[in-house]
Write a protein that holds these residues in place. Structure first.
Motif, mmCIF file in Angstrom:
data_model
loop_
_atom_site.group_PDB
_atom_site.id
_atom_site.type_symbol
_atom_site.label_atom_id
_atom_site.label_comp_id
_atom_site.label_asym_id
_atom_site.label_seq_id
_atom_site.Cartn_x
_atom_site.Cartn_y
_atom_site.Cartn_z
ATOM 1 N N VAL A 1 27.393 -42.309 -7.212
ATOM 2 C CA VAL A 1 27.912 -42.560 -8.554
ATOM 3 C C VAL A 1 27.678 -41.350 -9.457
ATOM 4 C CG1 VAL A 1 27.575 -43.953 -10.643
ATOM 5 C CG2 VAL A 1 27.790 -45.070 -8.427
ATOM 6 N N ALA A 2 26.465 -40.794 -9.404
ATOM 7 C CA ALA A 2 26.165 -39.640 -10.256
ATOM 8 C C ALA A 2 27.099 -38.470 -9.964
ATOM 9 C CB ALA A 2 24.711 -39.220 -10.062
ATOM 10 N N LEU A 3 27.416 -38.251 -8.696
ATOM 11 C CA LEU A 3 28.331 -37.169 -8.333
ATOM 12 C C LEU A 3 29.737 -37.416 -8.877
ATOM 13 C CD1 LEU A 3 27.178 -36.549 -4.647
ATOM 14 C CD2 LEU A 3 26.949 -34.937 -6.559
ATOM 15 N N ALA A 4 30.111 -38.688 -9.037
ATOM 16 C CA ALA A 4 31.450 -39.034 -9.529
ATOM 17 C C ALA A 4 31.552 -39.001 -11.053
ATOM 18 C CB ALA A 4 31.847 -40.417 -9.016
ATOM 19 N N LEU A 5 30.418 -39.014 -11.733
ATOM 20 C CA LEU A 5 30.415 -39.042 -13.191
ATOM 21 C C LEU A 5 30.705 -37.661 -13.768
ATOM 22 C CD1 LEU A 5 27.258 -41.253 -13.919
ATOM 23 C CD2 LEU A 5 29.654 -41.902 -14.252
ATOM 24 N N PRO A 6 31.223 -37.618 -15.001
ATOM 25 C CA PRO A 6 31.373 -36.318 -15.679
ATOM 26 C C PRO A 6 30.003 -35.736 -16.015
ATOM 27 C CG PRO A 6 31.838 -38.125 -17.195
ATOM 28 C CD PRO A 6 31.682 -38.742 -15.833
ATOM 29 N N PRO A 7 29.948 -34.465 -16.431
ATOM 30 C CA PRO A 7 28.650 -33.820 -16.683
ATOM 31 C C PRO A 7 27.762 -34.577 -17.659
ATOM 32 C CG PRO A 7 30.389 -32.178 -16.648
ATOM 33 C CD PRO A 7 31.072 -33.513 -16.571
ATOM 34 N N ILE B 1 23.846 -48.719 1.997
ATOM 35 C CA ILE B 1 25.256 -49.092 1.920
ATOM 36 C C ILE B 1 26.071 -48.244 2.886
ATOM 37 C CG2 ILE B 1 25.017 -49.835 -0.487
ATOM 38 C CD1 ILE B 1 26.693 -47.317 -1.248
ATOM 39 N N ALA B 2 27.228 -48.752 3.270
ATOM 40 C CA ALA B 2 28.129 -48.020 4.148
ATOM 41 C C ALA B 2 28.741 -46.840 3.395
ATOM 42 C CB ALA B 2 29.232 -48.944 4.651
ATOM 43 N N PRO B 3 28.996 -45.718 4.083
ATOM 44 C CA PRO B 3 29.554 -44.553 3.386
ATOM 45 C C PRO B 3 30.943 -44.797 2.821
ATOM 46 C CG PRO B 3 29.539 -44.205 5.768
ATOM 47 C CD PRO B 3 28.731 -45.435 5.499
ATOM 48 N N ASP B 4 31.757 -45.605 3.507
ATOM 49 C CA ASP B 4 33.081 -45.918 2.965
ATOM 50 C C ASP B 4 32.960 -46.770 1.704
ATOM 51 O OD1 ASP B 4 33.880 -48.791 4.929
ATOM 52 O OD2 ASP B 4 32.145 -47.490 5.261
ATOM 53 N N GLN B 5 31.919 -47.618 1.638
ATOM 54 C CA GLN B 5 31.674 -48.372 0.411
ATOM 55 C C GLN B 5 31.277 -47.429 -0.722
ATOM 56 O OE1 GLN B 5 28.974 -51.760 0.615
ATOM 57 N NE2 GLN B 5 28.268 -51.339 -1.465
ATOM 58 N N GLY B 6 30.421 -46.463 -0.425
ATOM 59 C CA GLY B 6 30.034 -45.499 -1.442
ATOM 60 C C GLY B 6 31.230 -44.737 -1.992
ATOM 61 N N GLN B 7 32.115 -44.326 -1.105
ATOM 62 C CA GLN B 7 33.308 -43.602 -1.545
ATOM 63 C C GLN B 7 34.191 -44.490 -2.408
ATOM 64 O OE1 GLN B 7 35.190 -40.662 1.099
ATOM 65 N NE2 GLN B 7 37.036 -41.901 0.978
ATOM 66 N N PHE B 8 34.297 -45.764 -2.068
ATOM 67 C CA PHE B 8 35.072 -46.719 -2.864
ATOM 68 C C PHE B 8 34.451 -46.879 -4.248
ATOM 69 C CE2 PHE B 8 36.054 -51.321 -3.825
ATOM 70 C CZ PHE B 8 37.396 -51.121 -4.110
ATOM 71 N N MET B 9 33.124 -46.964 -4.314
ATOM 72 C CA MET B 9 32.440 -47.071 -5.601
ATOM 73 C C MET B 9 32.708 -45.853 -6.475
ATOM 74 S SD MET B 9 28.841 -48.690 -4.229
ATOM 75 C CE MET B 9 27.930 -48.157 -5.678
ATOM 76 N N ALA B 10 32.664 -44.664 -5.872
ATOM 77 C CA ALA B 10 32.937 -43.444 -6.625
ATOM 78 C C ALA B 10 34.354 -43.456 -7.191
ATOM 79 C CB ALA B 10 32.728 -42.219 -5.730
ATOM 80 N N LEU B 11 35.298 -43.946 -6.395
ATOM 81 C CA LEU B 11 36.682 -44.045 -6.857
ATOM 82 C C LEU B 11 36.793 -45.002 -8.044
ATOM 83 C CD1 LEU B 11 39.721 -43.449 -6.478
ATOM 84 C CD2 LEU B 11 39.789 -45.320 -4.815
ATOM 85 N N LEU B 12 36.102 -46.144 -7.971
ATOM 86 C CA LEU B 12 36.131 -47.110 -9.071
ATOM 87 C C LEU B 12 35.550 -46.506 -10.348
ATOM 88 C CD1 LEU B 12 34.947 -50.329 -7.185
ATOM 89 C CD2 LEU B 12 37.266 -49.807 -7.960
ATOM 90 N N VAL B 13 34.440 -45.791 -10.212
ATOM 91 C CA VAL B 13 33.815 -45.141 -11.370
ATOM 92 C C VAL B 13 34.797 -44.186 -12.037
ATOM 93 C CG1 VAL B 13 32.059 -43.423 -11.978
ATOM 94 C CG2 VAL B 13 31.431 -45.421 -10.612
ATOM 95 N N GLN B 14 35.520 -43.420 -11.233
ATOM 96 C CA GLN B 14 36.480 -42.473 -11.788
ATOM 97 C C GLN B 14 37.700 -43.190 -12.368
ATOM 98 O OE1 GLN B 14 36.824 -40.005 -8.217
ATOM 99 N NE2 GLN B 14 35.686 -38.378 -9.252
ATOM 100 N N LEU B 15 38.145 -44.261 -11.723
ATOM 101 C CA LEU B 15 39.306 -45.005 -12.210
ATOM 102 C C LEU B 15 39.099 -45.559 -13.608
ATOM 103 C CD1 LEU B 15 40.522 -47.035 -9.085
ATOM 104 C CD2 LEU B 15 41.882 -45.409 -10.408
ATOM 105 N N ILE B 16 37.896 -46.065 -13.891
ATOM 106 C CA ILE B 16 37.647 -46.664 -15.200
ATOM 107 C C ILE B 16 37.104 -45.644 -16.205
ATOM 108 C CG2 ILE B 16 37.260 -48.945 -14.181
ATOM 109 C CD1 ILE B 16 34.268 -48.587 -14.789
#
Length: 220
Positions: free
Chosen positions: A78-84, A44-59
């Motif tokens: 995604v794992a980096l964006a998730l809480p512990p 996947i594109a890195p900007d797509q990955g960053q967008f996915m991480a933002l979505l994970v945090q938003l919800i």
């Protein structure tokens, strides 16, 4: 497939990244290693990955699903964006590809967040449902064999809670979906899912032209 956002020339895409992309070094290293892989176009594109991480945090996602791992960039982002206490249930059939993923998950300190299932994804998803996990996932990313996209979508939708988000990759398929001369099975499978999603009142829908096209479906 495309590993950068479609429709942007190189100059504009480089500018987009220069003012937006905040890619952790571990993700850059994984992306650069994957670029040398014979199947690098699956990345996947890195900007797509960053967008996915933002979505994970938003919800406020804590429990997520991934169908199609490859070398692990999307699961890692995604794992980096998730809480512990967050968890990624990841589905793939390739030990070879996911061995690369495991190495980077370990280096990033998130291996404990990722539960990898090496088996056909349909089997894994149906097993999760059989275990009583319907309605318990917050987020799902589908990026695997296109012929089974509709099946993965239906199973993921059942696993998601109301307000959970499914995102489906490659829905613009490098523009081939818009070319009536292209009639191969994979392209037609993506077209079929795109039409189905457009009519599916179980979700709130948006298709965004990030990467190779990304459909966002929020379960009502």
């Amino acid at each position: 497939m495309s590993n950068q956002t479609l429709g942007l020339d190189t100059q504009l895409y480089n500018y987009l990244q220069s003012v937006s992309l905040r890619e952790p070094e571990i993700l850059t290293q994984l992306r650069q290693e994957t670029a040398q892989h014979p199947m690098a176009q699956m990345q996947i594109a890195p900007d797509q990955g960053q967008f996915m991480a933002l979505l994970v945090q938003l919800i406020g996602a804590k429990k997520t699903l991934e169908v199609g791992v490859f070398t692990g960039y999307s699961s890692l982002v995604v794992a980096l964006a998730l809480p512990p206490e967050g968890k990624v249930v990841a589905c793939d059939v390739s030990e070879e590809y996911t061995n690369i993923a495991r190495r980077y998950w370990q280096q990033a300190g998130v291996a404990g967040k990722i539960d990898l299932h090496i088996a056909p994804a349909q089997e894994t998803l149906k097993s999760l449902l059989a275990e009583g996990q319907a309605g318990t996932f917050d987020f799902a990313f589908i990026d695997a064999d296109k012929s089974n996209y509709e099946i993965y979508y239906e199973l993921a939708l059942e696993l998601l809670r109301p307000g959970g988000l499914i995102i489906v990759d490659n829905v613009l398929w490098s523009g081939r979906v818009a070319d009536p001369q292209v009639q191969d099975n994979r392209t037609n499978a993506i077209r079929s899912l795109n039409q189905k999603l457009h009519q599916d009142q179980r979700v709130t829908l948006s298709l965004v032209p990030i990467g190779d096209g990304l459909t966002l479906a929020l379960k009502r």
